[in-house]
Each structure stands twice: as C-alpha cells, then as structure tokens.
Design a protein around this motif. Structure first.
Motif, PDB file in Angstrom:
ATOM      1  N   PRO A  11      26.725  50.627  -6.286  1.00  5.24           N
ATOM      2  CA  PRO A  11      28.026  50.495  -6.943  1.00  5.24           C
ATOM      3  C   PRO A  11      29.103  51.369  -6.292  1.00  5.24           C
ATOM      4  CG  PRO A  11      26.501  51.748  -8.313  1.00  5.24           C
ATOM      5  CD  PRO A  11      25.701  51.156  -7.199  1.00  5.24           C
TER       6      PRO A  11
ATOM      7  N   ALA B  66      30.330  49.400  -3.218  1.00  3.76           N
ATOM      8  CA  ALA B  66      31.163  48.270  -3.630  1.00  3.76           C
ATOM      9  C   ALA B  66      32.540  48.754  -4.094  1.00  3.76           C
ATOM     10  CB  ALA B  66      30.473  47.490  -4.748  1.00  3.76           C
TER      11      ALA B  66
ATOM     12  N   ILE C  63      30.783  42.622  -0.483  1.00  2.00           N
ATOM     13  CA  ILE C  63      30.935  43.013  -1.882  1.00  2.00           C
ATOM     14  C   ILE C  63      30.020  42.173  -2.769  1.00  2.00           C
ATOM     15  CG2 ILE C  63      32.526  43.051  -3.849  1.00  2.00           C
ATOM     16  CD1 ILE C  63      34.764  43.729  -1.885  1.00  2.00           C
ATOM     17  N   ILE C  64      29.980  40.869  -2.532  1.00  3.31           N
ATOM     18  CA  ILE C  64      29.108  39.978  -3.316  1.00  3.31           C
ATOM     19  C   ILE C  64      27.645  40.353  -3.122  1.00  3.31           C
ATOM     20  CG2 ILE C  64      28.310  37.598  -3.558  1.00  3.31           C
ATOM     21  CD1 ILE C  64      31.180  36.714  -2.808  1.00  3.31           C
TER      22      ILE C  64
ATOM     23  N   LEU D  60      26.782  43.571  -4.993  1.00  2.00           N
ATOM     24  CA  LEU D  60      26.686  43.368  -6.435  1.00  2.00           C
ATOM     25  C   LEU D  60      25.391  42.652  -6.810  1.00  2.00           C
ATOM     26  CD1 LEU D  60      30.385  42.385  -7.286  1.00  2.00           C
ATOM     27  CD2 LEU D  60      29.228  44.560  -7.732  1.00  2.00           C
TER      28      LEU D  60
ATOM     29  N   PHE E 222      22.599  45.118  -6.486  1.00  2.00           N
ATOM     30  CA  PHE E 222      22.614  46.082  -7.589  1.00  2.00           C
ATOM     31  C   PHE E 222      21.981  45.482  -8.839  1.00  2.00           C
ATOM     32  CE2 PHE E 222      24.853  47.927 -11.307  1.00  2.00           C
ATOM     33  CZ  PHE E 222      24.398  49.241 -11.190  1.00  2.00           C
ATOM     34  N   VAL E 223      22.365  44.244  -9.156  1.00  2.00           N
ATOM     35  CA  VAL E 223      21.793  43.566 -10.328  1.00  2.00           C
ATOM     36  C   VAL E 223      20.283  43.423 -10.174  1.00  2.00           C
ATOM     37  CG1 VAL E 223      21.718  41.399 -11.607  1.00  2.00           C
ATOM     38  CG2 VAL E 223      23.920  42.348 -10.894  1.00  2.00           C
TER      39      VAL E 223
END
Length: 253
Positions: A108, A111, A237-238, A241, A244-245
């Motif tokens: 995070p 990002a 960035i995508i 993310l 991270f998820v």
C-alpha cells in the motif's frame, strides 16, 4: 489434468502480457498454478519454467529496441543470480510468512507513492543519458536484493524492480524496463535450476504454459514499444492493489 491446463494457460498468457509492460506477471501466474491444487513448491517451480520462457522473449524484444546496456545488464544479472540462488535455497526450507508480512506494509505504501507522485516512472531521453557510478551501484544493490526476493517468493518482482530502478537508481524508464527483463530472466533461470534439482517441477504443464507466456510477453513487449511508459504507471498501481488484496486474503484464510 486437462483442468490444470484450462486454468493455467490463459492466465499465464495474461501474466506474460502484463509482465512485459510493467512487471508483476507472477501475481497472476503463480495463483493460477496454486488454484489447480498443485502443492506450493511444485507451483512455484513450474511457474519458473513458464516465466523463464516468456521473459526470455520479452528480454530479446527489449534488447532489439535498444533498451538494454550490455555492461549494466551483465553486472545486474550476476548479482541477481547470486541473490536468486540464496533466496531459492531459503524458500525450500522456510515459510514465506515473513515476506508476506513485510508486503502488507510495502504494497500500500508503494501504491500511495505512485498515486501522489506524478513524476514517478517519468521517461528521460534514453539516448542522451550517461550512467553515473551511483546509478550503477544502486542498480547492483537492487538486483541483489530483488534477486533474493524472487528466488524466495517471486510475485511482483518485475514491478518492484521497475519502481526501484527508476526511483532509487534514477534510470530512464526505458532502460529500467530493459534491465528489469535481464534481471528477471537471470533470477528465473537460477531459481528454476534450484527447483529442478529439488524435483519440484511439472514439466509438461510448465512447457505448455510457457508457450502461452511467450505469446503474452511478445505482445506485451510490442505494446510497450508502441505506447511507451505512459501505460506502465496505471498498470503497476492495479497490480499492486491486486497483490495487496491477495496477500491480505492469504493471511486471513
């Protein structure tokens, strides 16, 4: 058996396309292998087969486009190989829990950095750039560090390389992208040899998936050559993310 190919091959193609543009293809390909129920060490080892095949094609495409400097690439590959060998040996003995824990903070933060810093991954004129000793030194440190990470765990290596080579080593984006492919190829082959020695590879699945990876990397490299670095930032960035998820899900599941 057929189910494994139907799940893995399309996702490995997509992973190759994304990886050639902005790195992070392992965030797609490794979970694809794991989803089939393959034991984790076999999933990682087989993923190295298809990843190495695809990355070799992307590296050739970037070299042909003039995005690779031989001296920098050679030294980066050597340090990355050392790191990857160390990381792969550790991976066969330990859990990846600690790397995942660190990533919960790093992902995070990275990002957020990209969202707030519009000059991140800014393209400099490659032909006019003379690399300094500081740029060489930072590149080798980054290659060694990310080599260890790639050998141990792997997903997101290309993304982190691209960000660190532009952010810390201050390489032009095109040169950073080309050198990222060289480092990735070196670490993939090194880790592949370690997993091969450990008998943790499913060859038929890895080779067939590797063909899909080659096609994806080829198309991704051509896409990058046509549209340049403008596409890299939103894709990274995508990818961050999504990673991270996935990391959070792995912790709570």
């Amino acid at each position: 058996m057929l189910n494994e190919f139907l799940i893995v091959c399309p996702l490995v193609f997509l992973a190759g396309f994304v990886d050639a543009i902005a790195g992070g293809g392992g965030l797609i390909s490794l979970p694809a292998y794991i989803m089939t129920g393959i034991p984790v060490h076999f999933a990682v080892g087989t993923n190295k087969v298809s990843s190495a095949m695809g990355t070799a094609v992307a590296t050739f495409e970037f070299a042909r486009s003039g995005y690779i400097r031989l001296k920098l690439a050679f030294l980066s590959a050597i340090t990355a190989i050392i790191g990857s060998f160390i990381g792969a040996l550790i991976a066969l003995q330990l859990s990846d829990y600690y790397f995942r824990l660190i990533l919960l903070i790093v992902l995070p933060a990275t990002a957020l950095y990209l969202l707030l810093n519009r000059h991140a991954l800014h393209a400099n004129p490659l032909a006019l750039t003379t690399l300094s000793q500081r740029q060489f030194s930072w590149t080798l440190v980054i290659a060694l560090t990310l080599g260890i990470y790639d050998g141990f765990y792997g997903p997101g290596t290309g993304t982190f390389l691209l960000l660190l080579l532009t952010g810390l080593a201050h390489l032009p984006i095109d040169l950073a992208a080309g050198n990222t492919k060289v480092i990735n190829l070196a670490t993939n082959i090194t880790a592949l040899l370690v997993y091969l020695n450990g008998g943790k590879i499913l060859f038929l699945l890895g080779i067939v998936a590797g063909i899909f990876s080659i096609v994806g990397n080829h198309l991704g490299a051509r896409y990058y050559k046509r549209y340049g670095s403008a596409i890299a930032r939103p894709i990274i960035i995508i990818v961050l993310l999504i990673f991270f998820v996935k990391t959070v899900y792995d912790f709570v599941s």
